[in-house]
Scaffold this motif. Sequence first.
Motif, PDB file in Angstrom:
ATOM      1  N   TYR A   1       0.768  -1.273   0.170  1.00  0.00           N
ATOM      2  CA  TYR A   1      -0.155  -0.110   0.073  1.00  0.00           C
ATOM      3  C   TYR A   1       0.573   1.105  -0.060  1.00  0.00           C
ATOM      4  O   TYR A   1       0.554   2.387  -0.625  1.00  0.00           O
ATOM      5  CB  TYR A   1      -0.916   0.017   1.196  1.00  0.00           C
TER       6      TYR A   1
ATOM      7  N   LEU B   1      -6.789  -0.890   5.326  1.00  0.00           N
ATOM      8  CA  LEU B   1      -6.162  -0.392   4.318  1.00  0.00           C
ATOM      9  C   LEU B   1      -6.895  -0.919   2.912  1.00  0.00           C
ATOM     10  O   LEU B   1      -6.476  -0.008   2.137  1.00  0.00           O
ATOM     11  CB  LEU B   1      -4.680  -1.196   4.386  1.00  0.00           C
ATOM     12  N   SER B   2      -7.647  -1.867   3.120  1.00  0.00           N
ATOM     13  CA  SER B   2      -8.209  -2.245   1.919  1.00  0.00           C
ATOM     14  C   SER B   2      -9.320  -1.250   1.321  1.00  0.00           C
ATOM     15  O   SER B   2      -9.692  -0.850   0.224  1.00  0.00           O
ATOM     16  CB  SER B   2      -8.817  -3.554   1.834  1.00  0.00           C
TER      17      SER B   2
ATOM     18  N   GLY C   1      -6.597   2.697   2.436  1.00  0.00           N
ATOM     19  CA  GLY C   1      -5.288   2.753   1.991  1.00  0.00           C
ATOM     20  C   GLY C   1      -4.830   3.706   1.071  1.00  0.00           C
ATOM     21  O   GLY C   1      -4.061   4.410   1.319  1.00  0.00           O
ATOM     22  N   LYS C   2      -5.559   3.920   0.069  1.00  0.00           N
ATOM     23  CA  LYS C   2      -5.342   4.826  -1.287  1.00  0.00           C
ATOM     24  C   LYS C   2      -5.500   6.101  -0.664  1.00  0.00           C
ATOM     25  O   LYS C   2      -5.032   7.270  -0.780  1.00  0.00           O
ATOM     26  CB  LYS C   2      -6.006   4.508  -2.301  1.00  0.00           C
TER      27      LYS C   2
END
Length: 483
Positions: free
Chosen positions: A172, A399-400, A403-404
């Motif tokens: 990530y 994070l999934s 995350g971005k």
Amino acid sequence: MLSIAGILLSLTLLMVMAYRGMSILVLAPLAALVAVLFSPGTPVLASYTQVFMPALGRFIVLYFPLFLLGGLFGKLMEATGAARAIAQGIVARLGGERALVAVVLACAVLTYGGVSLFVVAFAVYPIASELFRAASLPKRLIPASIALGAFTFTMTALPGTPAIQNAIPMPYFGTTTFAAPGLGVIGGAIMLGLGLAWLLWRGAAAQAAGEGYGEEAPAAVTVDRKLREHAHGEGYDLAEASPSAAPTALPGMALALSPILLVVTLNYLLAEQWLPRLDTTYLAQALYGGTSLEAVRGVWAIIVALSASIGWLLLTLGRRLPSLGEVVDAGASAAVLPIFNTASQVGYGAVIASLAGFALIRDAVLGLSPGNPLISLSVAVNLLAGITGSASGGMSIALSTLGKTYTELGRAAGIAPELLHRVTAIATGGLDALPHNGAVITLLSICGLTHRQSYPDIFVVAVAAPLVALAVVVTLGSVFGSF
């Protein structure tokens, strides 16, 4: 608001049913279904086949080698007697009068080298029991001593640890396991210092009161179905585990330590020195995922380091194995269920992120500190780890889904990816060790103790101390940046 209510209901279901021992493989899609049903207009089957399953698959594609090699390495360390040799060697060098410190450090060395915390618990508990009895320390402090060494700073804070909690953030943020090493060491020192101070104070008070060791440990580990399922969920089979499983004639301390030293050394050299010098422009091709070395070098480094260490283990200690095939099968089997459990939680998080109500929750979390995303990142990861009772599960969901977003916020705020990595990893330790955590339940069963007897001390060393360390690391990172 109906969608938000569905998300909160599904999270409650996830936490309660996980505590009752329901398999995450079944529970995660069911909890996601509850949230979807409360979100009008969201297609049920498409949410499962087009959102849940692809997210699950991506996680497995990224991390299966790490789970597999980690399972094999830990099982080999156990079966060759190397794990027990290290524990006994540290104890012998520190002496029985430093029983608490010896147990903590023995667990820390083993887990920092990549040995499964369940292997560590089974290897160290018999030694700890003997030491505590001889030193007239209460048995009820053994679980907290093991937890401090195995569940805290070596799992999340120390740079270079191959623990999955330190590996998941790498793709990530484009980092390695050595991200923000200075802050990691500081955070780890705080956890260790606070935890040891508490345990030493509690031990001294018990000795002054003449409490003694307490009741004898049971002759064998016994667990009910719920505890067995929790243990399986973390990738260790209580039915086959036994403190006597290791060979009676143990290898020397130096030889037993060599695979762990090799893991850490190779991991650093590969990630920071050797891999960056390679020509990896081919990674930009669609055939290889259209990626870059920064996105994969951390994973590559751990794969090579663990593979080389497994080879070294077989070369130097392989003759001690009762059956290589059985040990390899056991190590491989130990990797399958944990990765699917964590991947299922990732799939659950992807479904939640696709719902309309999640946007409001996301904005509320991000709004906790608009100028400093490190604070909201810490809160989000810790809360999800607490709800799921899993450090890796909570981190993966966070994070999934975000995350971005945090990568972009960090870039905009001038926050280094390495700092985001270290804060995320440390944030997984804390609320993850609440009473319903599978590792906590299994540890207590190994020691033959109850939550009433030992959990207050586990809470201090595995929940309170890591939260203090997280606050310090976030503060230092906000002021000084990554170092």
